[in-house]
Design a protein around this motif. Structure first.
Motif, PDB file in Angstrom:
ATOM      1  N   LYS A  77      -7.952   2.622   5.400  1.00  0.00           N
ATOM      2  CA  LYS A  77      -7.618   3.405   4.202  1.00  0.00           C
ATOM      3  C   LYS A  77      -7.228   2.547   3.008  1.00  0.00           C
ATOM      4  CE  LYS A  77      -4.435   6.388   5.078  1.00  0.00           C
ATOM      5  NZ  LYS A  77      -3.600   7.465   5.593  1.00  0.00           N
ATOM      6  N   SER A  78      -6.814   1.300   3.261  1.00  0.00           N
ATOM      7  CA  SER A  78      -6.345   0.471   2.146  1.00  0.00           C
ATOM      8  C   SER A  78      -7.423   0.315   1.077  1.00  0.00           C
ATOM      9  CB  SER A  78      -5.916  -0.898   2.660  1.00  0.00           C
ATOM     10  OG  SER A  78      -6.992  -1.485   3.371  1.00  0.00           O
ATOM     11  N   HIS A 138      -0.807  -6.325   9.281  1.00  0.00           N
ATOM     12  CA  HIS A 138      -1.407  -5.025   9.627  1.00  0.00           C
ATOM     13  C   HIS A 138      -2.020  -4.396   8.374  1.00  0.00           C
ATOM     14  CE1 HIS A 138      -2.305  -1.251  11.509  1.00  0.00           C
ATOM     15  NE2 HIS A 138      -1.721  -0.623  10.497  1.00  0.00           N
ATOM     16  N   ILE A 139      -3.097  -3.721   8.566  1.00  0.00           N
ATOM     17  CA  ILE A 139      -3.781  -3.027   7.479  1.00  0.00           C
ATOM     18  C   ILE A 139      -4.660  -1.985   8.151  1.00  0.00           C
ATOM     19  CG2 ILE A 139      -5.747  -4.601   7.520  1.00  0.00           C
ATOM     20  CD1 ILE A 139      -5.802  -4.582   4.518  1.00  0.00           C
ATOM     21  N   CYS A 140      -5.029  -0.914   7.448  1.00  0.00           N
ATOM     22  CA  CYS A 140      -5.963   0.049   8.048  1.00  0.00           C
ATOM     23  C   CYS A 140      -7.115   0.279   7.084  1.00  0.00           C
ATOM     24  CB  CYS A 140      -5.235   1.346   8.419  1.00  0.00           C
ATOM     25  SG  CYS A 140      -5.180   2.537   7.075  1.00  0.00           S
ATOM     26  N   ASN A 153      -0.124   6.326  11.302  1.00  0.00           N
ATOM     27  CA  ASN A 153       0.607   5.094  11.012  1.00  0.00           C
ATOM     28  C   ASN A 153       2.103   5.321  10.857  1.00  0.00           C
ATOM     29  OD1 ASN A 153      -1.301   2.754  10.969  1.00  0.00           O
ATOM     30  ND2 ASN A 153      -2.419   4.194   9.684  1.00  0.00           N
ATOM     31  N   LEU A 191      -0.324   4.402   0.357  1.00  0.00           N
ATOM     32  CA  LEU A 191      -1.094   5.568   0.828  1.00  0.00           C
ATOM     33  C   LEU A 191      -0.457   6.259   2.019  1.00  0.00           C
ATOM     34  CD1 LEU A 191      -4.742   4.315   0.333  1.00  0.00           C
ATOM     35  CD2 LEU A 191      -3.455   5.944  -1.059  1.00  0.00           C
ATOM     36  N   CYS A 192       0.296   5.532   2.821  1.00  0.00           N
ATOM     37  CA  CYS A 192       1.018   6.242   3.884  1.00  0.00           C
ATOM     38  C   CYS A 192       2.383   5.588   4.065  1.00  0.00           C
ATOM     39  CB  CYS A 192       0.197   6.320   5.163  1.00  0.00           C
ATOM     40  SG  CYS A 192       0.356   4.900   6.251  1.00  0.00           S
ATOM     41  N   CYS A 199       0.855  -1.194   0.000  1.00  0.00           N
ATOM     42  CA  CYS A 199       0.000   0.000   0.000  1.00  0.00           C
ATOM     43  C   CYS A 199       0.890   1.242   0.000  1.00  0.00           C
ATOM     44  CB  CYS A 199      -0.900  -0.004   1.226  1.00  0.00           C
ATOM     45  SG  CYS A 199      -1.952   1.463   1.321  1.00  0.00           S
ATOM     46  N   ALA A 218       3.508   3.491   6.193  1.00  0.00           N
ATOM     47  CA  ALA A 218       3.617   2.204   6.870  1.00  0.00           C
ATOM     48  C   ALA A 218       3.971   1.042   5.927  1.00  0.00           C
ATOM     49  CB  ALA A 218       2.327   1.898   7.625  1.00  0.00           C
ATOM     50  N   THR A 219       3.755   1.227   4.634  1.00  0.00           N
ATOM     51  CA  THR A 219       4.112   0.218   3.611  1.00  0.00           C
ATOM     52  C   THR A 219       3.516  -1.167   3.896  1.00  0.00           C
ATOM     53  OG1 THR A 219       6.222  -0.505   4.596  1.00  0.00           O
ATOM     54  CG2 THR A 219       6.317   1.396   3.136  1.00  0.00           C
ATOM     55  N   CYS A 220       2.235  -1.233   4.230  1.00  0.00           N
ATOM     56  CA  CYS A 220       1.609  -2.526   4.535  1.00  0.00           C
ATOM     57  C   CYS A 220       1.511  -3.415   3.301  1.00  0.00           C
ATOM     58  CB  CYS A 220       0.194  -2.300   5.061  1.00  0.00           C
ATOM     59  SG  CYS A 220       0.171  -1.367   6.578  1.00  0.00           S
TER      60      CYS A 220
END
Ligand code: MGD
Ligand code: MGD
Ligand code: SF4
Ligand code: MO
Length: 737
Positions: A51-52, A47-49, A186, A16-17, A14, A19-21
């Motif tokens: 926003k993904s 981990h995921i939020c 994150n 979007l931020c 990801c 954290a590179t999930c």
């Protein structure tokens, strides 16, 4: 969990931020069916939020641009836009920018690069080519409304803007966090997917988290202790902590003690900051400050970490520098559980050294205000005046990419008006938004899921060494260009046009043509492979040695674990003398300025100061045109303490007018004792009410822009960073709910 029937599953990081999930994306018929967490990801481990899901929603957003558009006539509400071919669009932008530069000089064209560019390897690889083609002093990025103070303090201490020390969260016993809210953001300059989990682990091993913030944030709520601090006072608190460490001879000797210079200068400069002497200004009892210093120094390991709150601050560079100085003087730098330097596969500090090093902190001063240009960039707080102030070097045309400065930089309203007056404007962007609506032409690149990627920047700042390559998930529409292709094509055309207009140097023109015909060679994957090979885990182009290559990463879609952080100071220390100067003259100067001011940050006549806020479902200004961000309650609200709300006769649900030197907005109020008295908080990134945008959902949930209140005239003097927190405001009730 198996993928849904009829789908194929693609691994994707990801973007979007920070954290590179790791995500598993299930795809059928070139459409995303489902997105879920990759439990086996080498770093994010499931981990995921929320926003993904934004990756899918932006992909499918009907307002996202898929073909170049030109503003045929008019502006704002009256603007008439038409779709044009890539050939026509690229040719027009290159021609118009070249014309302005040939006529008025290179500085007459400005360029702004925003945040998502840092999450796209292709952009990162080729933005330098565009800068070379433009060769303008009017070079701006979102870094001057973000982390430049950290780059500067890293340069002052370690000799390289990318030698940034990262908290070793997973092994520390004591984390002191100032001005950051990683449970929501994150993490930033601390790539740490699943921060909540990491805090729990810290507490389970008997460690402690202390958060210093003017608001009791979601992170503060998890902490063992939360200290309220008036905005802008981080440097003062940190100076008192380091003073105590030196005064009481706390902490252990760092392993690199022999490399430390300037201790006496530091001690002398800190003399005015005994906790007792500044107690009144700081608003925290001296005994508490001393106890905090002792606890930090006595912990088996400790790390101090500061982020956006310490950067968008009138003493931002000093505060960021003192964060590292506290880590150094207590013996916690470059040590397990302290602040450590990652060993990424692509090492920017090393790459910068190959190019001759970071250079001086301040290259020149801006034309209008004389503000410092740091790292070959001018502060974006100065952009408006560089556009509107006549004279040689005035910005006549702009190119923006990956950025929305009208909403994300101070005094956005004035910048908005300045953009309106430009002779020409172009944007490389996926949306027609507050900034890009001013463009004559918008060049829309493919979106995240349609190209490969490597989060090089965020591996550089990660709490564990890993490397992960993402292949494309979906096929882009035929003919659409990637960000990097637009950058390469535009840069080469621009060089060609300028040379042709100036009728000079035919051999250079020939060179540009050759470069263009070889475009296939430019694929970012090749650049990435090259960077990895010369990096700390690569073979150094000695094929008989074993080393990491992109093809290895392609074969390991869950990512490669390269181990925990290891002591690396020797590798990242790039000062001329190979030593660390704790008495750096610029920082000693800042300590003197702090001692002289030692003031409470200037509150308005109303006694209130404004700070920002981030929300788990949004990302800066641009993720607001999807269901994810606008669903549910109003998020653009003003937080206010009951002691401030009462006398102003405002209560939760009422609207209030918030007014600063540069503007006024109206927002709904939430009364809460989560903010300290005297401080109000409004999130940034809203204010989607401007005419002429194509953001249907965002416009229907417009909110107001906090940057219509932030003052572009207030900048941090060392690097010119914007001061977007601690803005003096006046709040009055407008109506009842
Ligand atoms: N008051 C206040 N202001 C702040 C902050 C704050 O805390 N308080 N935070 C600051 C910080 S930390 C930052 S980083 C800045 C961000 O400032 P900016 O980077 O200027 O703003 P963003 O909202 O991130 O806008 C991103 C733009 O990139 C476009 N975009 C998205 N994906 C892509 C892509 O793949 N390719 C291209 N070409 N374009 C794309 C979006 O449409 C949007 O126009 O804001 C700053 N502003
Ligand atoms: N959900 C979500 N995640 C994001 C983003 C987003 O917009 N939304 N943006 C991304 C970006 S670009 C970045 S840079 C990161 C930022 O990541 P963080 O820095 O972790 O995020 P912020 O929420 O800006 O945290 C800043 C904190 O500083 C506090 N603060 C304000 N002024 C002061 C002060 O003077 N002193 C102290 N000590 N504290 C102060 C604020 O109350 C706030 O809690 O987040 C990234 N992640
Ligand atoms: S935390 Fe950041 S990287 Fe992870 S899923 Fe959420 S937005 Fe994406
Ligand atoms: Mo940022």
């Amino acid at each position: 969990m198996a993928g849904l029937p009829g789908t194929r599953t693609v691994h994707k990081t990801c973007n979007l931020c920070e954290a590179t999930c790791g995500l598993l994306i299930e795809v059928a018929d070139n459409r995303v069916v489902r997105i879920r967490a990759d439990e086996d990801d080498a770093f994010s481990r499931g981990h995921i939020c929320p926003k993904s899901i934004g990756l899918k929603q932006v992909q499918e957003d009907p307002d996202r641009l898929r073909a170049p558009i030109r503003r045929k006539a008019g502006s704002g509400e009256e603007a008439v836009w038409e779709e044009i071919s890539w050939e026509e669009a690229l040719d027009e932008v290159a021609t118009e920018l070249a014309k302005v530069q040939v006529r008025d000089g290179n500085d007459a064209v400005g360029v702004y690069l925003g945040n998502p560019g840092a999450h796209n390897f292709g952009t990162f690889a080729y933005i330098a080519l565009l800068r070379q083609a433009l060769d303008t002093k009017n070079n701006y990025t979102a870094s001057s409304v973000d982390q430049n103070p950290k780059h500067a303090s890293s340069l002052f201490l370690f000799g390289n803007t990318f030698s940034v020390a990262i908290p070793d969260v997973d092994r520390t016993h004591f984390m002191l966090m100032l001005g950051a809210n990683p449970v929501v953001s994150n993490g930033s300059l601390m790539t740490a997917p699943g921060f909540r989990r990491r805090v729990r682990a810290l507490q389970e091993r008997g460690g402690k988290l202390v958060v210093v913030d003017p608001r009791r944030t979601e992170t503060a709520a998890l902490a063992d202790e939360h200290l309220f601090l008036r905005p802008g006072l981080d440097a003062l608190l940190l100076a008192a902590l380091v003073h105590t460490v030196l005064d009481e001879k706390l902490g252990r000797t760092p392993h690199f003690a022999a490399l430390l210079d300037g201790r006496e200068h530091l001690a002398a400069a800190l003399a005015p900051f005994a906790p007792e002497a500044i107690e009144g200004a700081l608003g925290i009892p001296a005994v508490r400050v001393r106890a905090l210093a002792r606890e930090f120094a006595a912990a088996p390991s400790a790390c101090c970490y500061g982020r956006v709150g310490t950067s968008l601050n009138p003493f931002g560079t000093l505060a960021n520098w003192l964060v590292d100085v506290l880590n150094i003087t207590t013996g916690n730098l470059d040590r397990e559980g302290g602040a450590m330097f990652p060993t990424p596969a692509v090492d920017f500090a090393g790459l910068v050294e190959l190019r001759g090093g970071s250079g001086p902190a301040v290259g020149w001063h801006t034309r209008v205000r004389g503000a410092p240009a740091f790292n070959a960039e001018q502060p974006v707080a100065c952009l408006g005046e560089e556009i509107t102030t006549p004279g040689p070097g005035q910005v006549r045309a702009m190119l923006t990419t990956n950025g929305n400065p009208v909403l994300s930089t101070p005094n956005g309203r004035a910048l908005d008006a300045a953009f309106e007056g430009l002779e020409y404007c172009a944007a490389i962007d996926i949306y027609r938004n507050e900034t890009t609506r001013h463009a004559n032409v918008i060049l829309p690149p493919t979106w995240s899921l349609e190209h490969d990627n490597y989060e090089a920047v965020f591996h550089q700042f990660a709490v564990r060494n890993t490397a992960k390559y993402s292949p494309p998930v979906l096929a882009p529409p035929p003919g659409q260009l990637h960000d990097w292709e637009i950058l390469v094509e535009l840069s080469l055309r621009l060089m060609e046009k300028k040379l042709a207009m100036k009728r000079e140097r035919p051999h250079v023109r020939l060179g540009v043509r050759v470069l263009r015909s070889a475009r296939g060679v430019f694929h970012p994957r090749r650049v990435l492979d090259w960077m990895i090979r010369i990096g700390p885990h690569g073979d150094g182009f000695r094929p008989w040695r074993r080393g990491l290559r992109v093809r290895d990463l392609e074969a390991e879609p869950k990512g490669r674990d390269l181990g925990p952080l290891v002591p690396s100071l020797a590798r990242v220390l790039h000062t001329d003398a190979g030593r660390i100067d704790l008495g750096h003259p610029v920082m000693v100067g800042e300590l003197r300025r702090l001692a002289a001011e030692r003031r409470k940050p200037s509150a308005g006549e109303d006694g209130l100061v404004l700070i920002g806020r981030r929300d788990a479902r949004t990302n800066n200004s641009w993720l607001h045109n999807i269901e994810l961000a606008v669903k549910g309650r109003d998020r653009c609200t003003l937080l206010m303490h009951p002691a401030d709300a009462g006398p102003r006769k405002v209560s939760t649900g009422m609207r209030a007018r918030i007014e600063s030197r540069v503007g006024a907005v109206t927002a709904r109020v939430e009364v809460t004792d989560d903010v300290m008295p005297g401080v109000v908080s409004l999130p940034h990134g809203w204010g989607h009410h401007r005419p002429g945008m194509a953001l249907r959902l965002a416009s229907a949930h417009a909110g107001v822009s906090v940057n219509d209140l932030c003052d572009e005239q207030t900048i941090e003097p060392v690097v010119g960073n914007a001061v977007l927190n601690g803005v003096p405001v006046r709040v009055t009730a407008v109506d009842s709910a």
